[in-house]
Design an enzyme around this catalytic site. Structure first.
Site, PDB file in Angstrom:
ATOM      1  N   GLU A   1       1.044  -1.161  -0.165  1.00  0.00           N
ATOM      2  CA  GLU A   1       0.152  -0.375  -0.262  1.00  0.00           C
ATOM      3  C   GLU A   1       1.413   1.145   0.099  1.00  0.00           C
ATOM      4  O   GLU A   1       0.546   2.398  -0.294  1.00  0.00           O
ATOM      5  CB  GLU A   1      -1.012  -0.345   1.642  1.00  0.00           C
ATOM      6  CG  GLU A   1      -2.164  -0.900   1.105  1.00  0.00           C
ATOM      7  CD  GLU A   1      -3.014  -1.005  -0.172  1.00  0.00           C
ATOM      8  OE1 GLU A   1      -3.022   0.014  -0.651  1.00  0.00           O
ATOM      9  OE2 GLU A   1      -3.678  -2.048  -0.693  1.00  0.00           O
TER      10      GLU A   1
ATOM     11  N   CYS B   1     -20.475  -4.788 -15.833  1.00  0.00           N
ATOM     12  CA  CYS B   1     -19.841  -4.805 -14.272  1.00  0.00           C
ATOM     13  C   CYS B   1     -20.615  -5.711 -13.628  1.00  0.00           C
ATOM     14  O   CYS B   1     -22.222  -5.294 -13.946  1.00  0.00           O
ATOM     15  CB  CYS B   1     -20.549  -3.469 -14.269  1.00  0.00           C
ATOM     16  SG  CYS B   1     -20.414  -2.867 -12.272  1.00  0.00           S
TER      17      CYS B   1
END
Length: 368
Positions: free
Chosen positions: A50, A213
């Site tokens: 991250e 989607c």
């Protein structure tokens, strides 16, 4: 009495649709645990990934992540590492304050938490270099805490899903408020990573693939031709253009390198010495220069070849480290030119060195 209209079929929850899609399409990443694998995430890996991914693409990070975790397999190993080695390993990844924060955070975790990352979002946020996003991501992905994780990909998904037309950065609060009630109690790490993957692969900046989607059924942008206009970004400000010099001081097949001040641009990195970066265009006796873009300004850096006698000059600090703060030119080291690639020079200086090499090779090639 009936209305004669069949009831609308119930749409599965946002989280259930998203997680079902993620179970089939999750990206394989070196720091990620595949969904439903039964394996436990490594907090050290999640945290490092991250930090590296801040303002950097997955493709650029993958190789660095693997090299870092091979060199320093645990947070305690990283905490004990030499600063120069870590900065050199980070070279080319950019935003070098992250590398300094990486070391500072590793040392706090090793010294104050016995080498174990804290699991709460609040404790994570208190660590050096860990902001709201990173704290939430590590809490959710590494420890399964219910946290609202919002990165650039997730901002885009939510801004479109709820059609939030408020420009960024003001829209961030609205996006976070829209996402918070959708975060499930279970599989929070998978949920966060699924949102990231959806933004990276489906709800892309250009030409989003709405037809496949999993959130299409109740997305606010269905049928809109202006989907790419959201999220609304603020107008870009023109960046100033600065100029600077870098000095090539060579002796017996070695090059003189300095270490930049810890605070400031490219802090703690090895570099060619040079003067301050300013607004005035500068000359060169080498014909070698490169253009480089930083977040807040563009830079043209020009190479100047100096004799070794400059190291003995009474005012050697005049040729110190460029940027924020001067450093004594005499406080450096001779580095073999043959292994200059191992010095861990930042991208800016590597570009300049590569340009000089190409120039020199062109001079030595036989004509015809």
């Amino acid at each position: 009495m009936t209305s004669g209209h069949a009831p609308s079929p119930r749409i599965p929850s946002f989280a259930s649709r998203l997680l079902a899609w993620y179970d089939r399409h999750a990206r394989a990443l070196p720091w990620r645990i595949p969904p439903n694998s039964g394996r436990v995430p490594n907090p050290y890996y999640i945290w490092m990934a991250e930090v590296m991914l801040q303002q950097t693409t997955v493709a650029a990070v993958a190789g660095y992540f693997q090299r870092f975790t091979q060199s320093w397999p645990s947070v305690s190993d990283l905490a004990a590492a030499d600063d120069a080695d870590v900065m050199a390993a980070w070279a080319g990844l950019g935003y070098y304050a992250r590398a300094r924060n990486l070391l500072a955070c590793a040392r706090v975790v090793a010294d104050q938490y016995d080498g174990q990352f804290p699991s709460s979002e609040a404790e994570l946020r208190a660590l050096p270099g860990v902001g709201d996003y990173t704290a939430a991501a590590v809490a959710a992905i590494a420890f399964g805490q219910r946290a609202v994780v919002v990165d650039a990909n997730i901002e885009r998904v939510m801004a479109r899903y709820r059609w939030i037309e408020t420009p960024l950065p003001a829209a961030k609060k609205l996006i976070r408020a829209a996402l918070a009630p959708l975060v499930p109690e279970a599989r929070t790490g998978d949920f966060a990573q699924a949102m990231m993957d959806l933004g990276a692969g489906i709800c892309t900046i250009r030409r989003p693939a709405c037809g496949i989607c999993p959130l299409m059924q109740d997305c606010a942008v269905v049928g809109r031709a202006d989907i790419e206009s959201v999220p609304v970004k603020p107008a870009k400000k023109a960046k100033p253009h600065r100029h600077g010099l870098a000095y090539w001081i060579e002796d017996d097949q070695h090059i003189w390198l300095v270490t930049r001040p810890t605070k400031g641009m490219l802090g703690g990195m090895r570099a060619l010495p040079g003067g301050a970066w300013g607004d005035d265009r500068l000359g060169s006796n080498s014909g070698v220069s490169v253009d480089h873009s930083f977040t807040h300004f563009d830079l043209t850096l020009t190479l100047v070849e100096r004799g070794v006698d400059v190291l003995d000059a009474p005012h050697a600090t005049d040729f110190g480290v460029d940027g924020n703060g001067a450093a004594d030119l005499q406080d450096g080291q001779w580095w073999p030119i043959s292994t200059l690639d191992d010095a861990g020079l930042p991208t800016l200086y590597r570009k300049l060195v590569d340009q000089k090499r190409r120039r020199d090779e062109g001079r030595t090639k036989p004509k015809g």
